[in-house]
Design an enzyme around this catalytic site. Structure first.
Site, short mmCIF file in Angstrom:
data_model
loop_
_atom_site.label_atom_id
_atom_site.label_comp_id
_atom_site.label_asym_id
_atom_site.label_seq_id
_atom_site.Cartn_x
_atom_site.Cartn_y
_atom_site.Cartn_z
CG HIS A 37 43.31 38.09 50.61
ND1 HIS A 37 44.14 38.42 49.57
CD2 HIS A 37 42.05 38.13 50.12
CE1 HIS A 37 43.42 38.64 48.48
NE2 HIS A 37 42.16 38.48 48.78
N GLY A 150 36.13 41.78 53.98
CA GLY A 150 36.84 43.05 54.09
C GLY A 150 35.95 44.25 53.76
CD GLN A 156 32.55 40.49 48.14
OE1 GLN A 156 32.61 40.19 46.97
NE2 GLN A 156 33.60 40.38 48.94
#
Ligand code: AMP
Length: 285
Positions: A37, A150, A156
Site C-alpha cells: 500500500h 496494485g 481488480q
C-alpha cells in the site's frame, strides 16, 4: 495529516484544495497497511500535490461473512504508517458514510462482459460488483486526478479500468508493481493470519508462478503447465488450489498460445489453511 470520518467534511476540504489547482492522487485501501500500500502512496505523493488514502473494509465486496469478520483491522498502526510516508489526507468512513442509509446511492449494475466471469469473478460471486461500486462511490467523494491500484489484484485493476470507461469517469488509473517479502511472497493484509507452517510454504506461490512463466516461454502448452502447477500446490500440506490460469492480460480470457495476446499473465488463487491468497506475474508483454 488530516483525518476525516465524514464524507461531507472530506468533500469540503478537497474542494477548497481543488480551487487552488492542487492535483489529487487517491489510494483506496481496506487497511492493515503494508509496504505494498505504502508504495502506492509514495508514487502518488511523487506525482500529485495531495494524496488521499481511504481505509474502508467494504462489506459489499465480501462474498463470505467469515472472511469479512476476520479481515485484519489495525487503524492505529495504519495512521502511524501513513504519517511516516507523508500522506496528507486519510478518509476513515463508517459504512453509513459510504452507503447513505436513505438508499440514495444505487448505481446501475455494470455489464463487465467476460472480465468478471473468470478467476476471482467466478470464485467470488458479487465480489467485483461490490468493488466497482465502492471505487465509483469513493471517486465521487474524492474526485481525484489519479487513482492508484496494485498489480497484485490484476483482475481488480482490469475491472476498475472497465468501470471508469463505462461510467465515463475522467481519472487516470495507475497500476503499481506488486511489492513482495524478501522470500517472494506478495505482501497482503491477509498474510498475518497465516499459520507458521503455511507462512513457511507460502513463497511457493511466487516460485511456481516463475516456473509457469519459464515453462510457457520454453514453449510448453498452457494446459499442461497449469495442471502441473496445481498438482504441486495441492501437494503442500494445508494448501488447496482454486485456480492457476494463463490468460490474455487485456481480455482476461485463457489462451492456448502466447502469441495470441499482447500481454500474457499467469495468476493463481490458493487456500493456505483458512486464508485465501492470490498472486500473479506477467509472462510476456
Ligand atoms: P487492499 O487493502 O487489499 O484492498 O489493497 C488496496 C490496494 O493496494 C489495491 O489496489 C491493491 O492492489 C494494492 N496492493 C495490495 N497488496 C499489494 C502489494 N503487495 N503490492 C502492491 N500493491 C498492493
Amino acid at each position: 495529516m488530516k483525518i476525516f470520518r465524514r464524507a461531507t467534511d472530506l468533500q469540503r476540504y478537497l474542494s477548497d484544495l481543488r480551487t487552488n489547482n492542487r492535483s489529487v492522487g487517491f489510494v483506496p485501501t481496506m487497511g492493515a497497511l503494508h509496504q505494498g500500500h505504502l508504495s502506492l502512496v509514495e508514487r502518488s505523493r511523487a506525482e500529485n500535490q495531495v494524496t488521499v488514502v481511504s481505509i474502508f473494509v467494504n462489506p459489499t465486496q465480501f462474498n463470505n461473512a467469515t472472511d469479512l469478520k476476520k479481515y485484519p483491522r489495525t487503524p492505529g498502526k495504519d495512521i502511524e504508517l501513513l504519517t511516516t510516508v507523508g500522506c496528507e489526507v486519510v478518509f476513515l468512513p463508517t459504512v453509513e458514510q459510504v452507503y447513505p442509509e436513505d438508499g440514495s446511492y444505487q448505481p446501475a449494475p455494470i455489464d463487465f462482459g467476460q472480465l468478471d466471469k473468470v478467476m476471482e469473478g467466478a470464485m467470488r460471486p458479487g465480489h467485483f460488483a461490490g468493488v466497482a461500486n465502492v471505487v465509483q462511490r469513493l471517486l465521487e467523494l474524492t474526485l481525484p486526478d489519479r487513482l492508484y491500484m496494485g498489480q497484485k489484484d490484476y483482475q481488480q485493476a482490469a475491472i476498475v479500468r472497465a468501470m471508469l470507461n463505462k461510467r465515463g469517469i475522467d481519472v487516470e488509473l495507475i497500476v503499481g508493481k506488486t511489492v513482495r517479502e524478501p522470500d517472494g511472497l506478495a505482501m497482503s493484509s491477509r498474510n498475518i493470519r497465516l499459520l507458521e507452517q503455511h507462512r513457511k510454504m507460502a513463497p511457493e506461490l511466487h516460485q511456481i508462478l516463475q516456473d509457469v512463466k519459464n515453462s510457457i516461454l520454453a514453449g510448453e502448452a498452457p494446459d499442461q503447465v497449469t495442471a502441473r502447477a496445481s498438482d504441486l500446490l495441492d501437494a503442500i500440506p494445508g494448501f488447496r488450489v482454486e485456480y492457476v490460469a494463463i490468460f490474455d492480460g487485456h481480455t482476461l480470457q485463457p489462451i492456448s498460445n502466447i502469441h495470441q495476446a499482447k500481454i500474457v499473465v499467469t495468476a493463481l488463487a490458493v487456500w493456505a489453511g483458512d486464508v485465501r491468497l492470490i498472486d500473479n506475474i506477467i509472462i510476456s508483454e
